[in-house]
Design a protein around this motif. Structure first.
Motif, mmCIF file in Angstrom:
data_model
loop_
_atom_site.group_PDB
_atom_site.id
_atom_site.type_symbol
_atom_site.label_atom_id
_atom_site.label_comp_id
_atom_site.label_asym_id
_atom_site.label_seq_id
_atom_site.Cartn_x
_atom_site.Cartn_y
_atom_site.Cartn_z
ATOM 1 N N VAL A 192 3.320 -2.494 8.169
ATOM 2 C CA VAL A 192 4.588 -3.086 8.612
ATOM 3 C C VAL A 192 4.553 -4.604 8.445
ATOM 4 O O VAL A 192 5.512 -5.217 7.948
ATOM 5 C CB VAL A 192 4.888 -2.692 10.076
ATOM 6 N N ALA A 193 3.462 -5.227 8.845
ATOM 7 C CA ALA A 193 3.351 -6.681 8.735
ATOM 8 C C ALA A 193 3.420 -7.146 7.283
ATOM 9 O O ALA A 193 4.097 -8.139 6.965
ATOM 10 C CB ALA A 193 2.039 -7.149 9.379
ATOM 11 N N ALA A 194 2.742 -6.437 6.393
ATOM 12 C CA ALA A 194 2.734 -6.819 4.988
ATOM 13 C C ALA A 194 4.116 -6.673 4.362
ATOM 14 O O ALA A 194 4.569 -7.544 3.606
ATOM 15 C CB ALA A 194 1.716 -5.975 4.219
ATOM 16 N N LEU A 195 4.805 -5.592 4.676
ATOM 17 C CA LEU A 195 6.153 -5.389 4.134
ATOM 18 C C LEU A 195 7.129 -6.403 4.707
ATOM 19 O O LEU A 195 8.007 -6.915 3.999
ATOM 20 C CB LEU A 195 6.625 -3.965 4.445
ATOM 21 N N THR A 250 -2.290 9.649 6.698
ATOM 22 C CA THR A 250 -2.834 9.237 7.988
ATOM 23 C C THR A 250 -1.736 8.603 8.831
ATOM 24 O O THR A 250 -0.728 8.122 8.296
ATOM 25 C CB THR A 250 -3.989 8.235 7.794
ATOM 26 N N LEU A 251 -1.951 8.608 10.140
ATOM 27 C CA LEU A 251 -1.095 7.865 11.068
ATOM 28 C C LEU A 251 -1.947 6.848 11.835
ATOM 29 O O LEU A 251 -1.647 6.516 12.982
ATOM 30 C CB LEU A 251 -0.397 8.825 12.046
ATOM 31 N N ARG A 280 0.274 -0.788 11.543
ATOM 32 C CA ARG A 280 0.668 -2.151 11.903
ATOM 33 C C ARG A 280 0.477 -3.105 10.729
ATOM 34 O O ARG A 280 1.331 -3.965 10.462
ATOM 35 C CB ARG A 280 -0.145 -2.631 13.107
ATOM 36 N N ASP A 281 -0.627 -2.957 10.010
ATOM 37 C CA ASP A 281 -0.886 -3.822 8.857
ATOM 38 C C ASP A 281 0.158 -3.603 7.767
ATOM 39 O O ASP A 281 0.585 -4.555 7.091
ATOM 40 C CB ASP A 281 -2.283 -3.549 8.296
ATOM 41 N N PRO A 313 8.276 -0.812 13.846
ATOM 42 C CA PRO A 313 9.224 -0.741 12.729
ATOM 43 C C PRO A 313 10.639 -1.087 13.195
ATOM 44 O O PRO A 313 10.941 -1.071 14.384
ATOM 45 C CB PRO A 313 9.143 0.722 12.304
ATOM 46 N N GLU A 314 11.501 -1.388 12.243
ATOM 47 C CA GLU A 314 12.914 -1.609 12.564
ATOM 48 C C GLU A 314 13.665 -0.282 12.689
ATOM 49 O O GLU A 314 14.650 -0.174 13.426
ATOM 50 C CB GLU A 314 13.557 -2.471 11.481
#
Length: 277
Positions: A67-70, A57-58, A64-65, A101-102
């Motif tokens: 990315v935030a968790a990582l 999925t995208l 967003r969740d 993302p970075e």
């Protein structure tokens, strides 16, 4: 730098959880994998996500969740895939950048992908490259065939260097329909990379049984490594991969044998032009 940049690609969009039970598909599984692989020497995590049914999925909220968790749990450079699955529309792939993302992948052309087609039109490539520059996201230019390096040169000539000023490519080798995963193909790409801006670096990814020859050829040519269960689910003939950590550990071992130990996340950020957090 004389070290080795190691990227882990833990999930991908091709393998199913039913066929590969060790595949990390939930956010918690992905975070646990990321922490294990960072401790071993990985500096980048290349991220695909799955939905509640473990299907690719995208979904913007889940991205967003993730990315935030990582970001909260690791210092890994977070690189989202803008490729998704081969069936994902362009608008959804561009919207990946909204997750902050970075880094993000940017594929340099259309390629037959097994029985499917991975479509990357010129206008889409330009749009993706431009949006990343505007948002402060560092691209990893993914190369599935030799001619795509010429496309990258055209892109940079017409639209300028990426955010951060450093060009980094990933040679994705051994995909049915793309370039073979051989030392000869890597050498041909290495020669073409010399025509790109000074200081351009490259990683190499060997799909399936090409994992080992591509890894060894890349290290020999001064390149870096991407490994993970996105790219191979077999550790050796007849031996399934047990975890992404197992693949990262092997890459770290080869890098150390080559006297090019893994770069830390701080060193990787310096190399790629990714700002410190």
């Amino acid at each position: 730098m004389t070290g080795t940049l190691i990227t882990v690609a833990p999930t991908g969009a091709e393998s199913s959880k039913a066929a590969v039970p060790a595949l990390p598909v939930t956010i918690d599984e992905l975070v646990a994998t990321a922490k294990e692989c960072e401790a071993l020497g990985a500096a980048i995590i290349h991220v695909h996500i799955r939905d509640d049914a473990a299907e690719p999925t995208l979904d913007p909220g889940r991205l967003r969740d993730t990315v935030a968790a990582l970001r909260q749990s690791t210092d890994l450079i977070i690189q989202l895939s803008s490729g998704g699955a081969v069936t994902d529309p362009e608008a959804a792939r561009l919207a990946v950048l909204d997750a902050g993302p970075e880094m993000a992948s940017c594929t340099m052309g259309t390629v037959n992908f097994g029985d499917a087609v991975f479509l990357n039109r010129w206008d889409f490539i330009v749009d993706l490259h431009t949006r990343m520059a505007e948002r402060g996201i560092v691209p990893e230019y993914e190369i599935f065939d030799l001619g795509q390096l010429t496309t990258l040169q055209r892109l940079l000539d017409r639209h300028g260097l990426p955010y951060g000023g450093h060009v980094h490519v990933d040679l994705v080798m051994g995909v049915p329909g793309g370039m073979p995963g051989t030392a000869e193909a890597l050498v041909a790409c290495h020669r073409a990379i010399r025509d790109l801006p000074e200081g351009t670096t490259f990683s190499a990814t060997g799909i399936g049984r090409t994992t080992l020859p591509v890894m060894l050829a890349s290290l020999s040519a001064g390149g870096h490594l991407r490994v993970g269960m996105e790219d191979t689910v077999t550790y050796a003939k007849g031996r399934p991969v047990e975890s992404n950590m197992q693949l990262v550990a092997r890459a770290v071992g080869f890098a150390q044998l080559a006297q090019r130990p893994p770069l830390t996340t701080t060193e990787a950020r310096e190399l790629l032009g990714v700002p410190a957090r």
